[in-house]
Scaffold this motif. Structure first.
Motif, PDB file in Angstrom:
ATOM      1  N   PRO A  86       5.701 -30.343  26.668  1.00 23.92           N
ATOM      2  CA  PRO A  86       4.397 -29.797  27.035  1.00 23.92           C
ATOM      3  C   PRO A  86       4.452 -28.790  28.183  1.00 23.92           C
ATOM      4  N   GLY A  87       3.632 -27.769  28.075  1.00 24.93           N
ATOM      5  CA  GLY A  87       3.508 -26.753  29.116  1.00 24.93           C
ATOM      6  C   GLY A  87       2.362 -25.830  28.760  1.00 24.93           C
ATOM      7  N   LEU A  88       1.784 -25.204  29.757  1.00 26.72           N
ATOM      8  CA  LEU A  88       0.668 -24.281  29.498  1.00 26.72           C
ATOM      9  C   LEU A  88       1.188 -22.879  29.195  1.00 26.72           C
ATOM     10  N   THR A  89       2.192 -22.447  29.927  1.00 27.44           N
ATOM     11  CA  THR A  89       2.732 -21.096  29.727  1.00 27.44           C
ATOM     12  C   THR A  89       3.600 -21.055  28.473  1.00 27.44           C
ATOM     13  N   ARG A  90       4.453 -22.051  28.322  1.00 26.20           N
ATOM     14  CA  ARG A  90       5.267 -22.213  27.111  1.00 26.20           C
ATOM     15  C   ARG A  90       5.276 -23.687  26.738  1.00 26.20           C
ATOM     16  N   CYS A  91       4.790 -23.989  25.538  1.00 30.18           N
ATOM     17  CA  CYS A  91       4.822 -25.366  25.047  1.00 30.18           C
ATOM     18  C   CYS A  91       5.807 -25.398  23.884  1.00 30.18           C
ATOM     19  N   GLY A  92       6.937 -26.067  24.078  1.00 30.04           N
ATOM     20  CA  GLY A  92       7.963 -26.113  23.037  1.00 30.04           C
ATOM     21  C   GLY A  92       7.569 -27.062  21.921  1.00 30.04           C
ATOM     22  N   ILE A  93       7.840 -26.654  20.683  1.00 26.73           N
ATOM     23  CA  ILE A  93       7.571 -27.499  19.518  1.00 26.73           C
ATOM     24  C   ILE A  93       8.844 -27.541  18.674  1.00 26.73           C
ATOM     25  N   GLY A  94       9.281 -28.728  18.316  1.00 31.95           N
ATOM     26  CA  GLY A  94      10.470 -28.869  17.475  1.00 31.95           C
ATOM     27  C   GLY A  94      10.238 -29.941  16.427  1.00 31.95           C
ATOM     28  N   GLU A 139     -13.709 -32.111  38.567  1.00 34.56           N
ATOM     29  CA  GLU A 139     -12.965 -32.209  39.826  1.00 34.56           C
ATOM     30  C   GLU A 139     -11.552 -31.686  39.621  1.00 34.56           C
ATOM     31  N   ARG A 140     -11.133 -30.826  40.520  1.00 33.85           N
ATOM     32  CA  ARG A 140      -9.777 -30.295  40.462  1.00 33.85           C
ATOM     33  C   ARG A 140      -8.824 -31.375  40.937  1.00 33.85           C
ATOM     34  N   VAL A 141      -7.826 -31.668  40.140  1.00 38.37           N
ATOM     35  CA  VAL A 141      -6.916 -32.774  40.437  1.00 38.37           C
ATOM     36  C   VAL A 141      -5.798 -32.315  41.363  1.00 38.37           C
ATOM     37  N   PHE A 142      -5.596 -33.073  42.412  1.00 40.55           N
ATOM     38  CA  PHE A 142      -4.478 -32.799  43.311  1.00 40.55           C
ATOM     39  C   PHE A 142      -3.533 -33.981  43.315  1.00 40.55           C
ATOM     40  N   SER A 143      -2.411 -33.796  43.870  1.00 41.51           N
ATOM     41  CA  SER A 143      -1.453 -34.878  43.991  1.00 41.51           C
ATOM     42  C   SER A 143      -2.058 -35.979  44.849  1.00 41.51           C
ATOM     43  N   GLN A 144      -1.891 -37.188  44.423  1.00 46.09           N
ATOM     44  CA  GLN A 144      -2.347 -38.334  45.198  1.00 46.09           C
ATOM     45  C   GLN A 144      -1.138 -39.207  45.469  1.00 46.09           C
ATOM     46  N   HIS A 145      -1.371 -40.322  46.144  1.00 40.83           N
ATOM     47  CA  HIS A 145      -0.245 -41.190  46.453  1.00 40.83           C
ATOM     48  C   HIS A 145       0.360 -41.762  45.176  1.00 40.83           C
ATOM     49  N   ASN A 146      -0.519 -42.181  44.280  1.00 39.59           N
ATOM     50  CA  ASN A 146      -0.059 -42.851  43.067  1.00 39.59           C
ATOM     51  C   ASN A 146       0.152 -41.830  41.945  1.00 39.59           C
ATOM     52  N   VAL A 147       1.413 -41.583  41.614  1.00 39.79           N
ATOM     53  CA  VAL A 147       1.752 -40.565  40.615  1.00 39.79           C
ATOM     54  C   VAL A 147       1.179 -40.939  39.253  1.00 39.79           C
ATOM     55  N   VAL A 160       3.676 -29.494  42.462  1.00 35.81           N
ATOM     56  CA  VAL A 160       2.495 -30.250  42.041  1.00 35.81           C
ATOM     57  C   VAL A 160       1.671 -29.444  41.048  1.00 35.81           C
ATOM     58  N   ARG A 161       1.578 -28.148  41.260  1.00 37.27           N
ATOM     59  CA  ARG A 161       0.779 -27.312  40.383  1.00 37.27           C
ATOM     60  C   ARG A 161       1.335 -27.341  38.956  1.00 37.27           C
ATOM     61  N   THR A 162       2.649 -27.265  38.844  1.00 37.85           N
ATOM     62  CA  THR A 162       3.294 -27.285  37.534  1.00 37.85           C
ATOM     63  C   THR A 162       3.060 -28.613  36.828  1.00 37.85           C
ATOM     64  N   VAL A 163       3.171 -29.693  37.586  1.00 37.18           N
ATOM     65  CA  VAL A 163       3.064 -31.007  36.960  1.00 37.18           C
ATOM     66  C   VAL A 163       1.654 -31.239  36.428  1.00 37.18           C
ATOM     67  N   MET A 164       0.660 -30.673  37.095  1.00 37.12           N
ATOM     68  CA  MET A 164      -0.718 -30.806  36.618  1.00 37.12           C
ATOM     69  C   MET A 164      -0.871 -30.096  35.275  1.00 37.12           C
ATOM     70  N   ARG A 171       7.225 -37.542  28.431  1.00 35.17           N
ATOM     71  CA  ARG A 171       6.429 -38.239  29.431  1.00 35.17           C
ATOM     72  C   ARG A 171       6.538 -37.469  30.743  1.00 35.17           C
ATOM     73  N   VAL A 172       5.397 -37.136  31.300  1.00 30.91           N
ATOM     74  CA  VAL A 172       5.387 -36.295  32.494  1.00 30.91           C
ATOM     75  C   VAL A 172       5.573 -37.139  33.737  1.00 30.91           C
ATOM     76  N   PHE A 173       6.468 -36.715  34.582  1.00 29.38           N
ATOM     77  CA  PHE A 173       6.666 -37.376  35.862  1.00 29.38           C
ATOM     78  C   PHE A 173       6.392 -36.396  36.989  1.00 29.38           C
ATOM     79  N   SER A 174       6.290 -36.907  38.170  1.00 31.35           N
ATOM     80  CA  SER A 174       6.098 -36.050  39.336  1.00 31.35           C
ATOM     81  C   SER A 174       7.295 -35.115  39.460  1.00 31.35           C
ATOM     82  N   GLN A 175       7.017 -33.871  39.726  1.00 32.60           N
ATOM     83  CA  GLN A 175       8.087 -32.908  39.963  1.00 32.60           C
ATOM     84  C   GLN A 175       7.874 -32.334  41.350  1.00 32.60           C
TER      85      GLN A 175
END
Lengths: 170, 170
Positions: free
Chosen positions: A8-16, B68-76, A76-80, A69-73
């Motif tokens: 998943p991604g907004l700028t490029r979302c890969g599909i395979g 609401e614009r989502v920002f990083s919080q403590h709980n990922v 922060v902007r990218t992960v959102m 599955r998205v994890f914190s990177q």
């Protein structure tokens, strides 16, 4: 089993899309990337992504969808953006009643290369080898989406074996 | 202008609808919360949320949606769910061609209480006062969604004044 993988991604979302059965090397069905303009409003980007994913689901007719599955990177902007793009992909699949599986990046790496810490080049090399391609599909998001789909075919198989073993034990 | 505010969440997604014109206190139209079961698969949760938001948009017929614009919080884990829920709300609104605005929590607090650092109780108290309610709607997500909608009516007005002033200057 035909699986559509989504990096998943907004700028490029890969599909395979790959097709495979437990215990055999899966085959490539289709691969590509959905792009949305970085300077567009978030609403338009998500709607464009949704349309793109719907078109892919119509065309590929997968039996399951695997999403990273998205994890914190670090960023922060990218992960959102990644989390929002994944939500669109998951919603499109679930709306059709397709099973949706989430795999972490390290699960995908481990399934494809044997190591959860493999680097991107190693994953791309194994995608080429497993699917018997001439070269890794570009951009990397497309190749990553294939890795995810392969991972799902293989992990799905493993989970089925586990379920069967448990059922036999009972 | 009728605005539907969304305080995004998977377990509880607050929805608040207000109507107002620049320079006057807005009025409450409707308020509530969409819930999805915490033990359900993410795909089902997102589809249930989507259905709920579609029903709210059908019923409230807003001219704009504020999320609401989502920002990083403590709980990922929480922030991922919030980002995914916000994606569903934004996509539903944009699909209908409704303008979507994102406001940060501190923008909402500043618009409602005069301070971007106000606590939740202060925001709730101001929602009650501004909308002339008997008590703050429960749960807090519902009240927060109203604060967001009020913020959008007021900030929208401020942005219009700024645009008008700039136009006059040219």
């Amino acid at each position: 089993m035909r699986v559509l993988g989504v990096d998943p991604g907004l700028t490029r979302c890969g599909i395979g899309v790959v097709e495979g059965v437990p215990g055999r090397p899966p085959a490539l069905v289709d691969v590509g990337v959905i792009r949305t303009p970085a300077d567009a409003a978030i609403g338009l980007r998500l709607v464009l992504l949704e349309r793109g994913i719907e078109e892919w689901l119509d065309r590929a007719q997968p039996e399951a969808v695997a999403v990273e599955r998205v994890f914190s990177q670090h960023n922060v902007r990218t992960v959102m953006g990644t989390a929002q793009a994944s939500a669109v992909a998951i919603t499109c699949a679930a709306r059709r009643g397709l099973p949706v599986a989430l795999h972490t990046p390290s699960e995908v790496k481990a399934a494809i290369t044997g190591s959860g810490r493999a680097d991107k080049a190693q994953v791309a090399a194994m995608v080429v080898r497993v699917l018997r391609l001439d070269a890794a599909p570009k951009p990397a998001d497309a190749s990553d989406a294939l890795a995810l789909a392969v991972c799902h075919v293989w992990r799905g198989a493993a989970q089925q074996r586990l379920a069967s073993a448990l059922a036999a034990h009972r």
